[in-house]
Design a protein around this motif. Structure first.
Motif, PDB file in Angstrom:
ATOM      1  N   PRO A   9       0.834  -1.201   0.000  1.00 12.88           N
ATOM      2  CA  PRO A   9       0.000   0.000   0.000  1.00 12.88           C
ATOM      3  C   PRO A   9       0.867   1.248   0.000  1.00 12.88           C
ATOM      4  N   ASP A  10       0.444   2.271  -0.729  1.00 16.57           N
ATOM      5  CA  ASP A  10       1.093   3.572  -0.589  1.00 16.57           C
ATOM      6  C   ASP A  10       0.597   4.278   0.657  1.00 16.57           C
ATOM      7  N   GLY A  11      -0.614   3.912   1.110  1.00 15.51           N
ATOM      8  CA  GLY A  11      -1.183   4.512   2.308  1.00 15.51           C
ATOM      9  C   GLY A  11      -1.069   3.564   3.490  1.00 15.51           C
ATOM     10  N   THR A  12      -2.187   3.321   4.164  1.00 15.47           N
ATOM     11  CA  THR A  12      -2.217   2.515   5.380  1.00 15.47           C
ATOM     12  C   THR A  12      -2.651   1.094   5.071  1.00 15.47           C
ATOM     13  N   LEU A  13      -2.006   0.132   5.723  1.00 20.65           N
ATOM     14  CA  LEU A  13      -2.410  -1.267   5.636  1.00 20.65           C
ATOM     15  C   LEU A  13      -3.002  -1.694   6.971  1.00 20.65           C
ATOM     16  N   THR A  14      -4.242  -2.208   6.951  1.00 23.93           N
ATOM     17  CA  THR A  14      -4.896  -2.676   8.162  1.00 23.93           C
ATOM     18  C   THR A  14      -5.372  -4.109   7.962  1.00 23.93           C
ATOM     19  N   VAL A  15      -5.011  -4.979   8.897  1.00 24.11           N
ATOM     20  CA  VAL A  15      -5.399  -6.382   8.838  1.00 24.11           C
ATOM     21  C   VAL A  15      -6.289  -6.679  10.031  1.00 24.11           C
ATOM     22  N   GLY A  16      -7.556  -7.054   9.793  1.00 17.12           N
ATOM     23  CA  GLY A  16      -8.484  -7.346  10.873  1.00 17.12           C
ATOM     24  C   GLY A  16      -8.295  -8.743  11.429  1.00 17.12           C
ATOM     25  N   GLU A  17      -8.900  -9.004  12.590  1.00 22.30           N
ATOM     26  CA  GLU A  17      -8.734 -10.283  13.265  1.00 22.30           C
ATOM     27  C   GLU A  17      -9.530 -11.404  12.596  1.00 22.30           C
ATOM     28  N   ASN A  18     -10.458 -11.076  11.696  1.00 20.08           N
ATOM     29  CA  ASN A  18     -11.294 -12.097  11.073  1.00 20.08           C
ATOM     30  C   ASN A  18     -10.773 -12.559   9.717  1.00 20.08           C
ATOM     31  N   VAL A  19      -9.605 -12.085   9.326  1.00 22.29           N
ATOM     32  CA  VAL A  19      -9.043 -12.474   8.033  1.00 22.29           C
ATOM     33  C   VAL A  19      -8.010 -13.574   8.242  1.00 22.29           C
ATOM     34  N   THR A  20      -7.976 -14.519   7.312  1.00 18.23           N
ATOM     35  CA  THR A  20      -6.932 -15.542   7.302  1.00 18.23           C
ATOM     36  C   THR A  20      -5.943 -15.208   6.196  1.00 18.23           C
ATOM     37  N   LEU A  21      -4.695 -15.020   6.574  1.00 19.95           N
ATOM     38  CA  LEU A  21      -3.625 -14.736   5.613  1.00 19.95           C
ATOM     39  C   LEU A  21      -2.611 -15.866   5.654  1.00 19.95           C
ATOM     40  N   VAL A  22      -2.216 -16.336   4.491  1.00 19.83           N
ATOM     41  CA  VAL A  22      -1.054 -17.212   4.387  1.00 19.83           C
ATOM     42  C   VAL A  22      -0.201 -16.627   3.273  1.00 19.83           C
ATOM     43  N   LEU A  23       0.888 -15.954   3.656  1.00 24.17           N
ATOM     44  CA  LEU A  23       1.736 -15.255   2.705  1.00 24.17           C
ATOM     45  C   LEU A  23       3.119 -15.901   2.694  1.00 24.17           C
ATOM     46  N   ALA A  24       3.691 -16.009   1.506  1.00 24.41           N
ATOM     47  CA  ALA A  24       5.019 -16.601   1.377  1.00 24.41           C
ATOM     48  C   ALA A  24       5.898 -15.696   0.526  1.00 24.41           C
ATOM     49  N   SER A  25       7.188 -15.618   0.894  1.00 23.17           N
ATOM     50  CA  SER A  25       8.127 -14.797   0.132  1.00 23.17           C
ATOM     51  C   SER A  25       9.538 -15.299   0.364  1.00 23.17           C
ATOM     52  N   ARG A  26      10.460 -14.696  -0.349  1.00 21.36           N
ATOM     53  CA  ARG A  26      11.864 -15.020  -0.150  1.00 21.36           C
ATOM     54  C   ARG A  26      12.519 -14.096   0.854  1.00 21.36           C
ATOM     55  N   GLY A  27      11.955 -12.877   1.039  1.00 23.76           N
ATOM     56  CA  GLY A  27      12.669 -11.869   1.798  1.00 23.76           C
ATOM     57  C   GLY A  27      12.076 -11.483   3.129  1.00 23.76           C
TER      58      GLY A  27
ATOM     59  N   PRO B 229       2.141 -22.759  -2.274  1.00 22.63           N
ATOM     60  CA  PRO B 229       2.571 -21.602  -3.080  1.00 22.63           C
ATOM     61  C   PRO B 229       3.123 -22.047  -4.431  1.00 22.63           C
ATOM     62  N   LYS B 230       2.881 -21.240  -5.440  1.00 23.78           N
ATOM     63  CA  LYS B 230       3.317 -21.572  -6.794  1.00 23.78           C
ATOM     64  C   LYS B 230       4.691 -20.991  -7.108  1.00 23.78           C
ATOM     65  N   ALA B 231       5.485 -20.715  -6.083  1.00 25.88           N
ATOM     66  CA  ALA B 231       6.829 -20.173  -6.293  1.00 25.88           C
ATOM     67  C   ALA B 231       7.705 -20.553  -5.101  1.00 25.88           C
ATOM     68  N   VAL B 232       9.000 -20.381  -5.272  1.00 24.73           N
ATOM     69  CA  VAL B 232       9.956 -20.680  -4.209  1.00 24.73           C
ATOM     70  C   VAL B 232       9.781 -19.687  -3.066  1.00 24.73           C
ATOM     71  N   TYR B 233       9.954 -20.165  -1.815  1.00 21.90           N
ATOM     72  CA  TYR B 233       9.785 -19.275  -0.657  1.00 21.90           C
ATOM     73  C   TYR B 233      10.685 -19.747   0.486  1.00 21.90           C
ATOM     74  N   SER B 234      10.992 -18.835   1.409  1.00 23.01           N
ATOM     75  CA  SER B 234      11.759 -19.176   2.604  1.00 23.01           C
ATOM     76  C   SER B 234      11.216 -18.461   3.837  1.00 23.01           C
ATOM     77  N   ALA B 235      10.165 -17.652   3.684  1.00 24.65           N
ATOM     78  CA  ALA B 235       9.551 -16.960   4.809  1.00 24.65           C
ATOM     79  C   ALA B 235       8.035 -17.056   4.674  1.00 24.65           C
ATOM     80  N   VAL B 236       7.350 -17.190   5.808  1.00 30.27           N
ATOM     81  CA  VAL B 236       5.895 -17.370   5.819  1.00 30.27           C
ATOM     82  C   VAL B 236       5.291 -16.460   6.874  1.00 30.27           C
ATOM     83  N   LEU B 237       4.157 -15.867   6.521  1.00 27.47           N
ATOM     84  CA  LEU B 237       3.383 -15.076   7.483  1.00 27.47           C
ATOM     85  C   LEU B 237       1.955 -15.661   7.504  1.00 27.47           C
ATOM     86  N   ILE B 238       1.453 -15.946   8.721  1.00 28.09           N
ATOM     87  CA  ILE B 238       0.119 -16.523   8.851  1.00 28.09           C
ATOM     88  C   ILE B 238      -0.666 -15.749   9.904  1.00 28.09           C
ATOM     89  N   THR B 239      -1.902 -15.376   9.564  1.00 32.68           N
ATOM     90  CA  THR B 239      -2.856 -14.917  10.564  1.00 32.68           C
ATOM     91  C   THR B 239      -4.093 -15.795  10.434  1.00 32.68           C
TER      92      THR B 239
END
Length: 382
Positions: free
Chosen positions: A302-320, A370-380
């Motif tokens: 986001p160029d502005g503010t990012l807000t993540v609520g408690e009712n969302v499920t996130l599974v994010l993967a990245s290299r960095g 994930p459909k790509a290589v990853y080494s870091a994971v974020l889960i809510t």
């Protein structure tokens, strides 16, 4: 153009369905293939199927001698039901103003351009909505407010997967021979929407122009007294952004996700906004091989503010992992609820290696390949 049933098969060089006003699809089966060859492009704009995460460099706008979009309209596209398959040289679905999807099954492929692109608001709703974008430069794009309330959405893109970006309303995308959108072909002014309340289907205003259909949704963003778009009204007041979130002088160029099941793999940002990003609910799974969780060229940018609520499920993967900053230093990293974890691995994991979150009883709470290589994971998870 209105479709309520039947089957249309079209293989064309120009647009598959083209309306200078409105497209409404309430049923039937629509199969479109457009075959134009671009006159100006760059290979970095084209998705490399062997490496969908390849970063974008030296991008050039794609132009065609004539418009070659799957479905194209100048005033509005509304899709309630139906089966829509588009293999398009240019945009699969494109509108100069607003797109509203509340149902239907979509299989979209754009060789040189975007999956679904709206120069106004883009709203996706309906538990029966299924959108599969297998190839695109950008999967979903809105040049104002992009709202996802429900649906199953799967996106592969070489640039941003989901993008709420500012732009000059009325400027045609990807050539097409029309240039700037002008007032009505009948010589009248563009119809007044009166806060997006529309007259009955088929009515015309006094100068003979067709008015926008009355969808009676009741949840469209309404301009405030100063002309800025205010936060959308959510049904029964549920899933409304917290006070202070997306408020303020300008609510344009915002991405709001209130529900649905979304999976994205992108060459640039998976979720991108020139304004705020608000994640209120739903399940979002995304991977960015060459980048971080937040910041430029990342999973969420986001160029502005990012807000993540408690009712969302996130599974994010990245290299960095996370870098704590976004483009122009404005995002300040992720603002996460307490029910969030980061995981880092000393070694990389291959594409399609499973990420699984279980509770103490062994019940799977979240799972992602994930459909790509990853080494870091974020889960809510709630």
């Amino acid at each position: 153009f209105k479709m309520t049933g039947g089957t249309i098969n079209a293989s064309v060089v120009g647009d598959g369905v083209d309306s200078e006003s409105i497209v409404i699809i309430e049923g039937g089966e629509l199969n479109i293939e457009t075959n134009a060859t671009p006159i100006e492009t760059n290979t970095s704009d084209i998705l490399d199927n062997s490496s969908p995460m390849r970063p974008e460099e030296n991008k050039t706008d794609v132009e065609f001698e004539k418009s070659s979009k799957g479905i194209n309209a100048e005033w509005m596209i509304e899709i309630l039901r139906g089966v829509i398959t588009v293999n398009s040289a240019s945009h699969a679905i494109h509108c100069q103003d607003e797109i509203e999807i509340t149902g239907g099954t979509f299989s979209l492929n754009s060789t040189y351009d975007k999956g679904i692109s709206a120069h106004g608001n883009l709203t996706i709703d309906g538990e029966d909505t299924v959108i599969d974008i297998t190839k695109s430069t950008e999967g979903l794009e809105s040049k104002n407010i992009l709202t996802i309330n429900n649906g199953i959405i799967d996106i592969v893109s070489s640039d941003d997967a989901i993008n709420a970006t500012g732009g000059k309303t009325g400027s045609m995308m990807g050539g097409g021979g029309r240039g700037e959108m002008t007032p009505s072909q009948n010589g009248g002014e563009r119809p007044e929407f009166n806060g997006f309340d529309k007259v009955n289907k088929g009515e015309k205003n006094p100068n003979g122009d067709m008015m926008m259909p009355n969808t009676n949704r009741g949840n469209r963003p309404i301009p405030g007294e100063n002309g800025d778009i205010q936060p959308p009204e959510f049904q029964n007041g549920e899933n409304r952004p917290q006070k202070g979130v997306m408020m303020g002088g300008n609510m344009k160029d915002c991405l709001v996700i209130n529900g649905g099941n979304i999976e994205a793999v992108a060459g640039d940002d998976c979720l991108d906004s020139n304004g705020n990003i608000v994640l209120n609910g739903g399940t979002i799974k995304a991977v960015k091989e060459n980048g971080t969780f937040t910041g430029a060229n990342s999973v969420i940018d986001p160029d502005g503010t990012l807000t993540v609520g408690e009712n969302v499920t996130l599974v994010l993967a990245s290299r960095g992992g996370t870098d704590g900053g976004g483009r122009n230093g404005n995002s300040g990293g992720l603002s996460l609820p307490n029910n969030a974890i980061y995981l880092y691995s000393e070694t990389s994991h291959n594409a399609n290696e499973s990420i699984t979150l279980k509770n103490s009883s062994g019940e799977i709470l979240a799972e992602y390949l994930p459909k790509a290589v990853y080494s870091a994971v974020l889960i809510t998870s709630p």
